[in-house]
Design a protein around this motif. Structure first.
Motif, PDB file in Angstrom:
ATOM      1  N   ARG A  86       0.830  -1.201   0.000  1.00  0.00           N
ATOM      2  CA  ARG A  86       0.000   0.000   0.000  1.00  0.00           C
ATOM      3  C   ARG A  86       0.870   1.259   0.000  1.00  0.00           C
ATOM      4  O   ARG A  86       0.584   2.225  -0.720  1.00  0.00           O
ATOM      5  N   TYR A  87       1.926   1.216   0.779  1.00  0.00           N
ATOM      6  CA  TYR A  87       2.812   2.380   0.873  1.00  0.00           C
ATOM      7  C   TYR A  87       3.472   2.679  -0.478  1.00  0.00           C
ATOM      8  O   TYR A  87       3.401   3.806  -0.977  1.00  0.00           O
ATOM      9  N   PHE A  88       4.106   1.665  -1.075  1.00  0.00           N
ATOM     10  CA  PHE A  88       4.818   1.891  -2.335  1.00  0.00           C
ATOM     11  C   PHE A  88       3.849   2.246  -3.471  1.00  0.00           C
ATOM     12  O   PHE A  88       4.186   3.028  -4.370  1.00  0.00           O
ATOM     13  N   SER A  89       2.636   1.684  -3.417  1.00  0.00           N
ATOM     14  CA  SER A  89       1.643   2.025  -4.451  1.00  0.00           C
ATOM     15  C   SER A  89       1.268   3.502  -4.362  1.00  0.00           C
ATOM     16  O   SER A  89       1.179   4.195  -5.382  1.00  0.00           O
ATOM     17  N   LEU A  90       1.053   3.993  -3.149  1.00  0.00           N
ATOM     18  CA  LEU A  90       0.680   5.391  -2.969  1.00  0.00           C
ATOM     19  C   LEU A  90       1.834   6.330  -3.327  1.00  0.00           C
ATOM     20  O   LEU A  90       1.612   7.416  -3.873  1.00  0.00           O
ATOM     21  N   VAL A  91       3.050   5.921  -3.018  1.00  0.00           N
ATOM     22  CA  VAL A  91       4.208   6.731  -3.390  1.00  0.00           C
ATOM     23  C   VAL A  91       4.302   6.852  -4.907  1.00  0.00           C
ATOM     24  O   VAL A  91       4.516   7.947  -5.458  1.00  0.00           O
ATOM     25  N   ILE A  92       4.145   5.717  -5.591  1.00  0.00           N
ATOM     26  CA  ILE A  92       4.213   5.738  -7.056  1.00  0.00           C
ATOM     27  C   ILE A  92       3.092   6.595  -7.641  1.00  0.00           C
ATOM     28  O   ILE A  92       3.305   7.378  -8.584  1.00  0.00           O
ATOM     29  N   LEU A  93       1.878   6.485  -7.082  1.00  0.00           N
ATOM     30  CA  LEU A  93       0.762   7.297  -7.566  1.00  0.00           C
ATOM     31  C   LEU A  93       1.033   8.785  -7.361  1.00  0.00           C
ATOM     32  O   LEU A  93       0.720   9.604  -8.238  1.00  0.00           O
ATOM     33  N   SER A  94       1.601   9.147  -6.223  1.00  0.00           N
ATOM     34  CA  SER A  94       1.903  10.557  -5.977  1.00  0.00           C
ATOM     35  C   SER A  94       2.966  11.066  -6.943  1.00  0.00           C
ATOM     36  O   SER A  94       2.901  12.204  -7.420  1.00  0.00           O
ATOM     37  N   ILE A  95       3.942  10.204  -7.249  1.00  0.00           N
ATOM     38  CA  ILE A  95       4.979  10.595  -8.206  1.00  0.00           C
ATOM     39  C   ILE A  95       4.389  10.742  -9.604  1.00  0.00           C
ATOM     40  O   ILE A  95       4.735  11.668 -10.353  1.00  0.00           O
ATOM     41  N   LEU A  96       3.463   9.843  -9.967  1.00  0.00           N
ATOM     42  CA  LEU A  96       2.817   9.945 -11.284  1.00  0.00           C
ATOM     43  C   LEU A  96       2.017  11.247 -11.394  1.00  0.00           C
ATOM     44  O   LEU A  96       1.996  11.884 -12.450  1.00  0.00           O
ATOM     45  N   GLY A  97       1.361  11.642 -10.285  1.00  0.00           N
ATOM     46  CA  GLY A  97       0.647  12.910 -10.291  1.00  0.00           C
ATOM     47  C   GLY A  97       1.593  14.072 -10.492  1.00  0.00           C
ATOM     48  O   GLY A  97       1.303  15.012 -11.257  1.00  0.00           O
ATOM     49  N   TYR A  98       2.740  14.002  -9.833  1.00  0.00           N
ATOM     50  CA  TYR A  98       3.769  15.038 -10.009  1.00  0.00           C
ATOM     51  C   TYR A  98       4.261  15.051 -11.460  1.00  0.00           C
ATOM     52  O   TYR A  98       4.409  16.122 -12.065  1.00  0.00           O
ATOM     53  N   LEU A  99       4.504  13.859 -12.000  1.00  0.00           N
ATOM     54  CA  LEU A  99       5.015  13.761 -13.372  1.00  0.00           C
ATOM     55  C   LEU A  99       4.037  14.370 -14.376  1.00  0.00           C
ATOM     56  O   LEU A  99       4.443  15.038 -15.326  1.00  0.00           O
ATOM     57  N   PHE A 100       2.753  14.127 -14.139  1.00  0.00           N
ATOM     58  CA  PHE A 100       1.755  14.659 -15.065  1.00  0.00           C
ATOM     59  C   PHE A 100       1.794  16.188 -15.101  1.00  0.00           C
ATOM     60  O   PHE A 100       1.898  16.800 -16.171  1.00  0.00           O
ATOM     61  N   VAL A 101       1.732  16.807 -13.905  1.00  0.00           N
ATOM     62  CA  VAL A 101       1.714  18.274 -13.842  1.00  0.00           C
ATOM     63  C   VAL A 101       3.026  18.847 -14.358  1.00  0.00           C
ATOM     64  O   VAL A 101       3.047  19.780 -15.177  1.00  0.00           O
ATOM     65  N   GLN A 102       4.146  18.273 -13.897  1.00  0.00           N
ATOM     66  CA  GLN A 102       5.446  18.830 -14.265  1.00  0.00           C
ATOM     67  C   GLN A 102       5.749  18.629 -15.752  1.00  0.00           C
ATOM     68  O   GLN A 102       6.291  19.517 -16.414  1.00  0.00           O
ATOM     69  N   THR A 103       5.378  17.480 -16.285  1.00  0.00           N
ATOM     70  CA  THR A 103       5.670  17.207 -17.690  1.00  0.00           C
ATOM     71  C   THR A 103       4.825  18.076 -18.611  1.00  0.00           C
ATOM     72  O   THR A 103       5.297  18.541 -19.659  1.00  0.00           O
ATOM     73  N   VAL A 104       3.567  18.309 -18.217  1.00  0.00           N
ATOM     74  CA  VAL A 104       2.726  19.215 -18.999  1.00  0.00           C
ATOM     75  C   VAL A 104       3.340  20.607 -19.025  1.00  0.00           C
ATOM     76  O   VAL A 104       3.418  21.257 -20.075  1.00  0.00           O
ATOM     77  N   TYR A 105       3.799  21.056 -17.862  1.00  0.00           N
ATOM     78  CA  TYR A 105       4.412  22.387 -17.819  1.00  0.00           C
ATOM     79  C   TYR A 105       5.707  22.414 -18.632  1.00  0.00           C
ATOM     80  O   TYR A 105       5.980  23.376 -19.354  1.00  0.00           O
ATOM     81  N   ASP A 106       6.498  21.345 -18.517  1.00  0.00           N
ATOM     82  CA  ASP A 106       7.729  21.271 -19.312  1.00  0.00           C
ATOM     83  C   ASP A 106       7.421  21.301 -20.804  1.00  0.00           C
ATOM     84  O   ASP A 106       8.151  21.924 -21.600  1.00  0.00           O
ATOM     85  N   PHE A 107       6.357  20.618 -21.186  1.00  0.00           N
ATOM     86  CA  PHE A 107       5.983  20.595 -22.604  1.00  0.00           C
ATOM     87  C   PHE A 107       5.614  22.004 -23.095  1.00  0.00           C
ATOM     88  O   PHE A 107       5.965  22.410 -24.200  1.00  0.00           O
TER      89      PHE A 107
END
Length: 355
Positions: A86-107
């Motif tokens: 549960r812990y690692f799944s939530l960490v990965i999900l939070s990172i994916l959320g970060y990646l989405f916002v940051q990558t859109v801005y980078d684009f």
């Protein structure tokens, strides 16, 4: 209370933290922000100040958000309770959320604002953001665990010191009733005989009581006061035991203004009387040597044991309590050794003063 240990309320929450904790984390994020300012400085020239500032602020704010979500929610609720998946799944999900916002801005930045890099590789962008996020999260977790471990050790040590001090205060409040009972009985006998020893005995007992009730409350006392208390104790015991006992304390050197935690020397002598001299009616002996110099104090006490030794009576501060106090007050700067033979018992204490 130390300024660094003062409690601060965390905005928008019901939690509090210490000034020290806040300063450490602030310093960490200042360093992270400085790193991004240096890494993205080229945007200042290519995209302008607003986009440069937005790039750094968005990246740092998102990292702060997922970092504290991790260490204050995911970590205690899942990792520390053994729910690892549960812990690692939530960490990965939070990172994916970060990646989405940051990558859109980078684009937006690299695809539309800075025209020469319109064809920037998405895989490269995602890879960079993913591993950089893991890296900073990986730094935050051990940082928090290290701070928590340190604070826990400090708390445990504080509790141990308070518990030990409570034990010492309790034992001091008893003032060894058996010892006082015997001294008062002897004093009564001396007054009946109108002995010249009675006034001196009252004076020594008064000095001991004053030391125990007032001076020994301090964290440290002048070494000469501790020695004076010890000498009075021995002199009163010599009067109680009479001429049939050989009791002597030899002092080599003089105090040089040093200070020592109170009631550290007495347990060695008290233990010797309990196990030896105080349990024999005749032919008992106790020999002590106290050596003083500018850097250390050494004390040895040796006594004979009764021919039919049984379990020693309980009471007094005791060597066990003494060893605990020494470990807390003089860690790495003391030595306490005992040696028991068939007919003798020897205890040796050495304390190194701080430079």
């Amino acid at each position: 209370m130390d300024f660094l240990d003062r409690r601060l309320k965390i905005p928008l929450t019901n939690r509090t933290t210490t000034v020290k904790y806040a300063l450490v984390h602030t310093a960490y994020w200042v360093l992270i922000t400085g790193f991004f300012l240096y890494e993205k400085r080229y945007l200042l020239y290519k995209a302008g100040l607003p986009y440069f500032a937005a790039c750094v602020i968005i990246r740092v704010v998102l990292l702060i958000a997922i970092a504290y979500l991790n260490i204050h929610y995911f970590l205690p609720r899942y990792l520390l309770t053994g729910r690892y998946w549960r812990y690692f799944s939530l960490v990965i999900l939070s990172i994916l959320g970060y990646l989405f916002v940051q990558t859109v801005y980078d684009f937006v930045i690299y695809g539309f604002i800075i025209a020469p890099t319109r064809n920037r590789d998405w895989v490269e962008t995602l890879s960079y953001n993913f591993f950089s996020t893991l890296w900073y999260l990986g730094l935050m977790v051990p940082l928090k665990l290290s701070i928590d471990w340190y604070e826990q050790q400090r708390t445990l040590q504080k509790i141990a010191v308070e518990k030990l001090q409570a034990e010492v205060n309790f034992l001091r409040s008893q003032v060894n009733p058996h010892f006082l009972f015997n001294i008062l009985n002897n004093l009564y006998a001396l007054t009946l005989k109108k002995s010249d020893l009675a006034p001196d005995m009252v004076l020594k007992l008064s000095e001991m009581m004053e030391y125990m009730l007032y001076d020994s409350d301090d964290a440290k006392v002048p070494l000469e006061k501790e020695i004076g208390y010890l000498q009075n104790y021995i002199e009163l015991e010599k009067i109680r035991c009479g001429d049939q006992s050989d009791i002597a304390l030899k002092i080599n050197g003089k105090p040089n203004g040093q200070e020592i935690a109170p009631l550290l020397l007495l347990p060695l002598v008290e233990n010797a009387f309990k196990h030896g001299v105080g349990r024999q009616s005749e032919n008992s002996w106790l020999h002590g040597t106290l050596t003083l110099n500018s850097t250390a104090i050494e004390m040895t006490v040796e006594n004979n044991k009764p021919a039919s030794a049984t379990e020693a009576p309980k009471g007094g501060i005791g060597l066990t309590n003494l060893r605990k106090r020494l470990e807390l007050l003089y860690p790495g700067r003391y030595s306490l050794q005992t040696e028991e033979r068939s007919d003798t018992y020897r205890a040796a204490l050495s304390i190194q003063f701080a430079d």
